[in-house]
Scaffold this motif. Structure first.
Motif, PDB file in Angstrom:
ATOM      1  N   THR A  17       0.842  -1.202   0.000  1.00  0.00           N
ATOM      2  CA  THR A  17       0.000   0.000   0.000  1.00  0.00           C
ATOM      3  C   THR A  17       0.875   1.249   0.000  1.00  0.00           C
ATOM      4  O   THR A  17       0.600   2.223  -0.707  1.00  0.00           O
ATOM      5  CB  THR A  17      -0.944  -0.004   1.215  1.00  0.00           C
ATOM      6  OG1 THR A  17      -1.624  -1.251   1.283  1.00  0.00           O
ATOM      7  CG2 THR A  17      -1.944   1.129   1.142  1.00  0.00           C
ATOM      8  N   ALA A  21       0.959   4.037  -2.927  1.00  0.00           N
ATOM      9  CA  ALA A  21       0.702   5.452  -2.650  1.00  0.00           C
ATOM     10  C   ALA A  21       1.839   6.322  -3.184  1.00  0.00           C
ATOM     11  O   ALA A  21       1.602   7.403  -3.746  1.00  0.00           O
ATOM     12  CB  ALA A  21       0.512   5.667  -1.157  1.00  0.00           C
ATOM     13  N   VAL A  24       1.468   6.758  -6.931  1.00  0.00           N
ATOM     14  CA  VAL A  24       0.501   7.808  -7.268  1.00  0.00           C
ATOM     15  C   VAL A  24       1.126   9.179  -7.033  1.00  0.00           C
ATOM     16  O   VAL A  24       1.024  10.079  -7.879  1.00  0.00           O
ATOM     17  CB  VAL A  24      -0.806   7.646  -6.466  1.00  0.00           C
ATOM     18  CG1 VAL A  24      -1.725   8.844  -6.667  1.00  0.00           C
ATOM     19  CG2 VAL A  24      -1.515   6.360  -6.862  1.00  0.00           C
ATOM     20  N   VAL A  66      -2.794  11.916  -0.907  1.00  0.00           N
ATOM     21  CA  VAL A  66      -3.102  10.562  -1.346  1.00  0.00           C
ATOM     22  C   VAL A  66      -3.354   9.767  -0.071  1.00  0.00           C
ATOM     23  O   VAL A  66      -2.471   9.650   0.781  1.00  0.00           O
ATOM     24  CB  VAL A  66      -1.931   9.937  -2.141  1.00  0.00           C
ATOM     25  CG1 VAL A  66      -2.254   8.500  -2.525  1.00  0.00           C
ATOM     26  CG2 VAL A  66      -1.604  10.781  -3.368  1.00  0.00           C
ATOM     27  N   ALA A  68      -4.237   6.214   1.395  1.00  0.00           N
ATOM     28  CA  ALA A  68      -4.159   4.831   0.929  1.00  0.00           C
ATOM     29  C   ALA A  68      -4.396   3.831   2.052  1.00  0.00           C
ATOM     30  O   ALA A  68      -3.958   4.028   3.178  1.00  0.00           O
ATOM     31  CB  ALA A  68      -2.781   4.588   0.313  1.00  0.00           C
ATOM     32  N   LEU A 100      -7.120   5.840  -2.422  1.00  0.00           N
ATOM     33  CA  LEU A 100      -6.438   4.714  -3.039  1.00  0.00           C
ATOM     34  C   LEU A 100      -6.574   3.502  -2.137  1.00  0.00           C
ATOM     35  O   LEU A 100      -6.291   3.583  -0.946  1.00  0.00           O
ATOM     36  CB  LEU A 100      -4.950   5.047  -3.228  1.00  0.00           C
ATOM     37  CG  LEU A 100      -4.001   3.896  -3.519  1.00  0.00           C
ATOM     38  CD1 LEU A 100      -4.321   3.238  -4.866  1.00  0.00           C
ATOM     39  CD2 LEU A 100      -2.555   4.373  -3.476  1.00  0.00           C
ATOM     40  N   LEU A 132      -8.931   5.252  -6.751  1.00  0.00           N
ATOM     41  CA  LEU A 132      -8.135   4.248  -7.452  1.00  0.00           C
ATOM     42  C   LEU A 132      -8.107   2.959  -6.640  1.00  0.00           C
ATOM     43  O   LEU A 132      -7.806   2.980  -5.449  1.00  0.00           O
ATOM     44  CB  LEU A 132      -6.708   4.771  -7.658  1.00  0.00           C
ATOM     45  CG  LEU A 132      -5.676   3.810  -8.234  1.00  0.00           C
ATOM     46  CD1 LEU A 132      -6.108   3.273  -9.603  1.00  0.00           C
ATOM     47  CD2 LEU A 132      -4.328   4.504  -8.333  1.00  0.00           C
ATOM     48  N   TYR A 133      -8.449   1.871  -7.295  1.00  0.00           N
ATOM     49  CA  TYR A 133      -8.384   0.541  -6.687  1.00  0.00           C
ATOM     50  C   TYR A 133      -7.367  -0.266  -7.484  1.00  0.00           C
ATOM     51  O   TYR A 133      -7.462  -0.338  -8.719  1.00  0.00           O
ATOM     52  CB  TYR A 133      -9.745  -0.147  -6.730  1.00  0.00           C
ATOM     53  CG  TYR A 133      -9.763  -1.505  -6.061  1.00  0.00           C
ATOM     54  CD1 TYR A 133      -9.875  -1.610  -4.684  1.00  0.00           C
ATOM     55  CD2 TYR A 133      -9.664  -2.663  -6.812  1.00  0.00           C
ATOM     56  CE1 TYR A 133      -9.889  -2.851  -4.064  1.00  0.00           C
ATOM     57  CE2 TYR A 133      -9.685  -3.911  -6.199  1.00  0.00           C
ATOM     58  CZ  TYR A 133      -9.797  -3.991  -4.822  1.00  0.00           C
ATOM     59  OH  TYR A 133      -9.813  -5.219  -4.208  1.00  0.00           O
ATOM     60  N   TYR A 145      -1.790   2.590 -12.487  1.00  0.00           N
ATOM     61  CA  TYR A 145      -1.557   3.974 -12.061  1.00  0.00           C
ATOM     62  C   TYR A 145      -1.557   4.910 -13.270  1.00  0.00           C
ATOM     63  O   TYR A 145      -2.133   5.999 -13.213  1.00  0.00           O
ATOM     64  CB  TYR A 145      -0.223   4.085 -11.311  1.00  0.00           C
ATOM     65  CG  TYR A 145      -0.098   3.088 -10.199  1.00  0.00           C
ATOM     66  CD1 TYR A 145      -0.742   3.288  -8.985  1.00  0.00           C
ATOM     67  CD2 TYR A 145       0.650   1.926 -10.373  1.00  0.00           C
ATOM     68  CE1 TYR A 145      -0.636   2.361  -7.960  1.00  0.00           C
ATOM     69  CE2 TYR A 145       0.763   0.995  -9.354  1.00  0.00           C
ATOM     70  CZ  TYR A 145       0.115   1.218  -8.156  1.00  0.00           C
ATOM     71  OH  TYR A 145       0.212   0.299  -7.148  1.00  0.00           O
ATOM     72  N   TRP A 148      -5.165   5.357 -14.474  1.00  0.00           N
ATOM     73  CA  TRP A 148      -5.900   6.248 -13.576  1.00  0.00           C
ATOM     74  C   TRP A 148      -5.459   7.690 -13.802  1.00  0.00           C
ATOM     75  O   TRP A 148      -6.288   8.595 -13.939  1.00  0.00           O
ATOM     76  CB  TRP A 148      -5.680   5.845 -12.112  1.00  0.00           C
ATOM     77  CG  TRP A 148      -6.297   6.831 -11.170  1.00  0.00           C
ATOM     78  CD1 TRP A 148      -7.591   6.870 -10.749  1.00  0.00           C
ATOM     79  CD2 TRP A 148      -5.642   7.953 -10.570  1.00  0.00           C
ATOM     80  NE1 TRP A 148      -7.779   7.959  -9.920  1.00  0.00           N
ATOM     81  CE2 TRP A 148      -6.592   8.634  -9.800  1.00  0.00           C
ATOM     82  CE3 TRP A 148      -4.338   8.449 -10.611  1.00  0.00           C
ATOM     83  CZ2 TRP A 148      -6.293   9.774  -9.075  1.00  0.00           C
ATOM     84  CZ3 TRP A 148      -4.032   9.592  -9.891  1.00  0.00           C
ATOM     85  CH2 TRP A 148      -5.016  10.234  -9.133  1.00  0.00           C
TER      86      TRP A 148
END
Length: 169
Positions: A17, A21, A24, A66, A68, A100, A132-133, A145, A148
């Motif tokens: 994760t 993050a 992104v 972001v 996450a 996210l 975003l998943y 990424y 998105w």
């Protein structure tokens, strides 16, 4: 004032994760502040913690955050919830947020929209893009990424291009 902050709600430090993050944030020009909540778990319920108060202030003063989390029981983690509970009403006003989430199954692909977006909006953040998943198995693949970001970029705030120093929090 941080341009881009990252908040990671995975109880495991430097997790997938966390990596997602940062991926992104890189597309947004890089993170100025990175809050890996696993490093602060013991302080989240200590309402007198100056460290956590400082982290909240840094995130609240960013242009974009972001946020996450891994998907736990179809929603975000309790660790992230405990941190978000530290923000006052409208505590993220003026901040654009990117929800996210990572998960093992496409069955939870709407989790960022149905869970995380709601709490960020309640805190006053603007969520100008779809959340975003990313599937756990694809967390290191740039394709999700990039896809998105291609769709989201026109809706994200313009960020100054000045050099910045990353401050791990």
């Amino acid at each position: 004032m941080p341009r881009v902050a990252v908040v990671v709600g995975n109880p495991k430090p430097r997790s997938r994760t966390y990596e997602a993050a940062l991926s992104v944030a890189e597309r947004l020009g890089g993170a100025d502040v990175v809050v890996d909540l696993a490093d602060h778990a013991s302080e989240l319920f200590d309402w007198s913690s100056q460290t956590v108060a400082d982290l909240v202030a840094q995130v609240a003063s960013s242009r974009v955050v972001v946020v996450a989390s891994p998907t736990y029981k179809a929603t975000y983690t309790g660790l992230l919830k405990a941190f978000l509970d530290r923000f006052p009403h409208q505590g993220l006003a003026g901040v654009s947020a990117v929800p996210l989430m990572l998960g093992a199954s496409p069955a939870h692909a709407l989790a960022p929209e149905h869970g995380l977006r709601q709490v960020l909006v309640e805190l006053g953040a603007s969520v100008p893009t779809r959340g975003l998943y990313v599937l756990d198995a694809e967390h290191a693949d740039p394709a999700p990424y990039d896809a998105w970001f291609a769709a989201a970029a026109p809706f994200l705030p313009a960020l100054p291009t000045q050099p910045h120093e990353v401050v791990p929090a």
